[in-house]
Design a protein around this motif. Structure first.
Motif, mmCIF file in Angstrom:
data_model
loop_
_atom_site.group_PDB
_atom_site.id
_atom_site.type_symbol
_atom_site.label_atom_id
_atom_site.label_comp_id
_atom_site.label_asym_id
_atom_site.label_seq_id
_atom_site.Cartn_x
_atom_site.Cartn_y
_atom_site.Cartn_z
ATOM 1 N N GLY A 219 0.817 -1.219 0.000
ATOM 2 C CA GLY A 219 0.000 0.000 0.000
ATOM 3 C C GLY A 219 0.842 1.257 0.000
ATOM 4 N N ILE A 220 0.194 2.383 -0.337
ATOM 5 C CA ILE A 220 0.912 3.655 -0.493
ATOM 6 C C ILE A 220 1.408 4.184 0.859
ATOM 7 C CG2 ILE A 220 -1.137 5.162 -0.377
ATOM 8 C CD1 ILE A 220 1.850 5.645 -2.782
ATOM 9 N N ASP A 221 0.705 3.859 1.955
ATOM 10 C CA ASP A 221 1.152 4.364 3.266
ATOM 11 C C ASP A 221 2.516 3.782 3.618
ATOM 12 O OD1 ASP A 221 -1.132 5.790 3.405
ATOM 13 O OD2 ASP A 221 -2.180 4.436 4.803
ATOM 14 N N ALA A 222 2.713 2.508 3.287
ATOM 15 C CA ALA A 222 4.018 1.878 3.552
ATOM 16 C C ALA A 222 5.103 2.512 2.694
ATOM 17 C CB ALA A 222 3.936 0.377 3.296
ATOM 18 N N VAL A 223 4.740 2.916 1.466
ATOM 19 C CA VAL A 223 5.702 3.599 0.585
ATOM 20 C C VAL A 223 6.128 4.918 1.230
ATOM 21 C CG1 VAL A 223 5.959 4.774 -1.643
ATOM 22 C CG2 VAL A 223 4.852 2.537 -1.544
ATOM 23 N N ALA B 240 6.041 5.763 4.281
ATOM 24 C CA ALA B 240 6.814 5.524 5.514
ATOM 25 C C ALA B 240 8.255 5.110 5.207
ATOM 26 C CB ALA B 240 6.125 4.441 6.348
ATOM 27 N N GLU B 241 8.462 4.487 4.051
ATOM 28 C CA GLU B 241 9.795 3.958 3.731
ATOM 29 C C GLU B 241 10.788 5.040 3.290
ATOM 30 O OE1 GLU B 241 9.725 0.580 1.025
ATOM 31 O OE2 GLU B 241 11.739 1.059 0.288
ATOM 32 N N TYR B 242 10.311 6.055 2.547
ATOM 33 C CA TYR B 242 11.217 7.004 1.886
ATOM 34 C C TYR B 242 11.279 8.352 2.603
ATOM 35 C CZ TYR B 242 11.037 3.634 -1.936
ATOM 36 O OH TYR B 242 11.117 2.478 -2.679
ATOM 37 N N TYR C 287 7.930 15.983 1.175
ATOM 38 C CA TYR C 287 8.788 14.993 0.508
ATOM 39 C C TYR C 287 9.235 15.373 -0.902
ATOM 40 C CZ TYR C 287 7.087 11.827 4.166
ATOM 41 O OH TYR C 287 6.794 11.243 5.367
ATOM 42 N N VAL C 288 8.566 16.325 -1.517
ATOM 43 C CA VAL C 288 8.817 16.566 -2.944
ATOM 44 C C VAL C 288 9.385 17.963 -3.208
ATOM 45 C CG1 VAL C 288 7.809 16.550 -5.258
ATOM 46 C CG2 VAL C 288 6.922 14.981 -3.508
ATOM 47 N N ASP C 289 8.730 18.983 -2.701
ATOM 48 C CA ASP C 289 9.142 20.360 -3.028
ATOM 49 C C ASP C 289 10.627 20.630 -2.724
ATOM 50 O OD1 ASP C 289 8.274 22.883 -4.073
ATOM 51 O OD2 ASP C 289 8.539 23.692 -2.061
ATOM 52 N N PRO C 290 11.155 20.188 -1.570
ATOM 53 C CA PRO C 290 12.573 20.487 -1.286
ATOM 54 C C PRO C 290 13.543 19.832 -2.272
ATOM 55 C CG PRO C 290 11.434 19.702 0.702
ATOM 56 C CD PRO C 290 10.506 19.469 -0.453
ATOM 57 N N THR C 291 13.109 18.791 -2.972
ATOM 58 C CA THR C 291 14.020 18.108 -3.905
ATOM 59 C C THR C 291 14.311 18.967 -5.140
ATOM 60 O OG1 THR C 291 12.321 17.020 -5.272
ATOM 61 C CG2 THR C 291 12.978 15.873 -3.247
ATOM 62 N N MET C 292 13.502 20.015 -5.373
ATOM 63 C CA MET C 292 13.605 20.784 -6.636
ATOM 64 C C MET C 292 14.367 22.099 -6.474
ATOM 65 S SD MET C 292 9.954 20.109 -8.501
ATOM 66 C CE MET C 292 8.844 20.644 -7.204
ATOM 67 N N ASP C 293 15.077 22.274 -5.352
ATOM 68 C CA ASP C 293 15.779 23.554 -5.115
ATOM 69 C C ASP C 293 16.723 23.912 -6.252
ATOM 70 O OD1 ASP C 293 14.470 23.936 -2.793
ATOM 71 O OD2 ASP C 293 16.152 23.464 -1.461
ATOM 72 N N GLY D 162 21.624 5.534 5.040
ATOM 73 C CA GLY D 162 20.507 4.599 5.237
ATOM 74 C C GLY D 162 19.176 5.148 4.767
ATOM 75 N N SER D 163 19.105 6.463 4.535
ATOM 76 C CA SER D 163 17.827 7.047 4.088
ATOM 77 C C SER D 163 17.480 6.522 2.696
ATOM 78 C CB SER D 163 17.922 8.578 4.003
ATOM 79 O OG SER D 163 18.225 9.117 5.255
ATOM 80 N N ARG D 164 16.197 6.381 2.463
ATOM 81 C CA ARG D 164 15.724 5.881 1.167
ATOM 82 C C ARG D 164 15.151 7.037 0.329
ATOM 83 N NH1 ARG D 164 16.292 1.160 -0.947
ATOM 84 N NH2 ARG D 164 14.096 0.544 -1.111
#
Ligand code: HMG
Length: 381
Positions: free
Chosen positions: A231-235, A237-239, A277-283, A310-312
Motif C-alpha cells: 500500500g501507499i502508506d508503507a511507501v 513511511a519507507e522514503y 517529501y517533494v518540493d525540497p528536492t527541486m531547489d 541509510g535514508s531511502r
C-alpha cells in the motif's frame, strides 16, 4: 527490497556542471510581453540556465565527467564503459559519448555509446551501467554514466520559460555514495506528446496531452511500487524524499495531485506530501530549468547530500514518447561529505545573469550550432 550481496555496486562518485549564463523567467516574461505570474506561479519556474556562444552539451558533459573522475579513487584506465543519455545528439551516427570520450582521452577497451529516450535516456544509461556491473560483465572496471542536455524550445513556444541546460556524471562502481535497488518499476506507452523530427532544431509538443501522459505514468509506476509494499502508506513511511523528473515544478505538483486522486487523499494530505517529501528536492531545478535527461538526477543528487546514511530516496523518471521508471536509492556513508555541492555552488556563483534583451540577441543567432567534425583526413590521422 534493497540489493543482495552479489549486486554490491552503486554510485561511487558524482559531478555536476551548469552553463555560464542564467536568465530569470521574469526577464523573459518582460521581453515577451507576458504576465510573469504565468511563468512563476502558473509553471513554478524561476531561472533558466543557458549556454553562452560556443558553449555546448559536449562541454557540459566533459566538465561533469572530469569532476566525477577527480573525486574518485580510480582513473581513466579503470573505466570500461561510457554511456551518455541525451536528447541533444550532435550527429545521427556518432554518439555523444565519442565527443566526450575524445576530450577526456578515454579509449581502448571501453564500451562507448549514446542512449536516447527523451528525458528518460539518462536513467536508462544509469541502469545499464548498474546492470553491466551487476551481471559480472564489467569485471573490475567501472562505468562512466552521463546525463547531459541543452533544452531549447522555439522562440515564443509555450515551453520557452521551461528551458534549461546542465549535466550530471556518475561513476558506477562501489556503492560509496548511494546504492540503487535492483528492482524498479517501469511503464511505457507509445505516444506523440513531445518529439523532435530528424533535422529539426526544436521539439514539437502536444502540451496538454504531455501533462496527461506524465500524470498517467506517475500513477502507474507508483501503483506498482505500492503493490510490492502493501500500500501507499508503507511507501510513504519507507522514503525520506520523492524526486521526480522536473519539466517545470508545477508539473511535479500535478503529478502529486494525480497520486492524491488515485489514493483518495484529501487536499491537505496531498499538499503535506508535496511540501514534505517533494518540493525540497527541486531547489536546484528551479535555478536551472528543464535539463531533460539530467533533470531527475539533479534532484536526486540534491537529496543524496541532504539525508543521512541509510535514508531511502525514490526517483521517478519520465521521458516523452513515452517511457517512465520509478527507482529506489539508499544513501551510503560517503554521501556524508557531498563533494558535488561545490560544483553547484561554484557554477551558480560564476554564472552571468543576462537581461531579456541579451537573451533575444542570443536567440537571434538562430538554431544552436552542432559540434562540427574535422575533415575526415584530419580526423583519422
Ligand atoms: P501554456 O499552454 O502556454 O500555458 O503552456 P497555460 O495556458 O496552460 O498556463 C500554464 C499555467 O499557468 C496554468 O495553470 C494557467 O492557469 C497558469 P494550470 O491550470 O496548469 O494549473 N496561468 C497563470 N497563473 C498565474 N498568473 C497568470 C497566469 N496565466 C496562466 N497570469 C505548457 C503550458 C506546459 C503546455 C508549456 O509550458 C509546454 O508546452 N511545455 C513543454 C511540455 C512539458 O513540459 N510537458 C510536461 C510533461 S512532458 C515531459 O515532462 C517531458 C519533457 O521533459 C521532454 C522529454 O521527455 O524530453 C518535456
Amino acid at each position: 527490497m534493497s540489493n543482495p550481496k552479489q549486486f554490491d555496486c552503486g554510485i561511487a562518485s558524482i559531478g555536476l556542471k551548469f552553463p555560464s549564463l542564467g536568465l530569470s523567467v521574469d526577464e523573459l516574461a518582460r521581453v515577451r510581453g507576458i504576465d510573469p505570474d504565468k511563468f512563476t506561479i502558473g509553471l513554478g519556474c524561476e531561472t533558466i540556465a543557458l549556454c553562452a556562444r560556443g558553449e555546448t552539451v559536449v562541454d557540459l558533459g566533459v566538465d561533469a565527467a572530469r569532476r566525477a573522475l577527480e573525486r574518485w579513487d580510480g582513473d581513466l584506465s579503470d573505466i570500461g564503459m561510457i554511456a551518455v543519455g541525451t536528447e541533444t545528439a550532435q550527429d545521427m551516427s556518432r554518439p555523444l559519448s565519442a565527443f566526450i570520450a575524445e576530450q577526456l582521452g578515454l579509449d581502448g577497451a571501453v564500451r562507448s555509446y549514446e542512449v536516447k529516450h527523451a528525458c528518460y535516456g539518462g536513467t536508462l544509461a544509469l541502469r545499464q551501467g548498474l546492470e553491466w556491473k551487476q551481471s559480472g560483465a564489467a569485471g573490475d572496471k567501472a562505468a562512466l554514466v552521463i546525463a547531459a542536455d541543452v533544452a531549447l524550445y522555439g522562440e515564443q513556444d509555450g515551453g520557452e520559460p521551461t528551458q534549461g541546460a546542465g549535466a550530471v556524471a556518475f561513476i558506477i562502481d562501489k556503492p560509496l555514495l548511494a546504492s540503487v535497488d535492483v528492482r524498479s518499476f517501469a511503464w511505457s506507452k507509445p505516444a506523440f506528446d513531445f518529439w523532435r523530427p530528424v533535422g529539426e532544431s526544436y521539439p514539437r509538443v502536444e502540451g496538454k496531452f504531455s501533462l496527461d501522459c506524465y500524470n498517467d505514468a506517475t500513477q502507474f509506476c507508483f501503483e506498482q511500487l505500492a503493490e510490492t509494499r502493501g500500500g501507499i502508506d508503507a511507501v510513504i513511511a519507507e522514503y525520506e524524499a520523492f524526486c521526480f523528473h522536473v519539466p517545470f515544478p508545477k508539473m511535479v505538483r500535478k503529478g502529486v495531485n494525480r497520486l492524491g486522486e488515485a489514493y483518495a487523499w484529501s487536499k491537505e494530505e496531498s499538499s503535506d506530501f508535496f511540501d514534505t517529501y517533494v518540493d525540497p528536492t527541486m531547489d536546484w531545478n528551479r535555478m536551472v530549468g528543464n535539463c531533460y535527461t539530467a533533470s531527475l538526477w539533479i534532484a536526486v543528487t540534491n537529496q543524496l547530500a541532504a539525508h543521512k546514511e541509510g535514508s531511502r530516496i525514490a526517483a521517478f523518471s519520465y521521458g516523452s514518447g513515452y517511457g517512465a521508471e520509478l527507482l529506489s536509492l539508499t544513501v551510503e556513508a560517503g554521501a556524508k561529505h557531498p563533494a558535488w555541492l561545490a560544483d553547484v555552488e561554484s557554477d551558480f556563483a560564476a554564472r552571468k545573469m543576462i537581461s531579456g534583451e541579451d537573451y533575444l540577441e542570443l536567440r537571434s543567432e538562430g538554431k544552436p550550432k552542432l559540434v562540427t567534425a574535422p575533415e575526415p583526413a584530419v580526423a583519422n590521422l
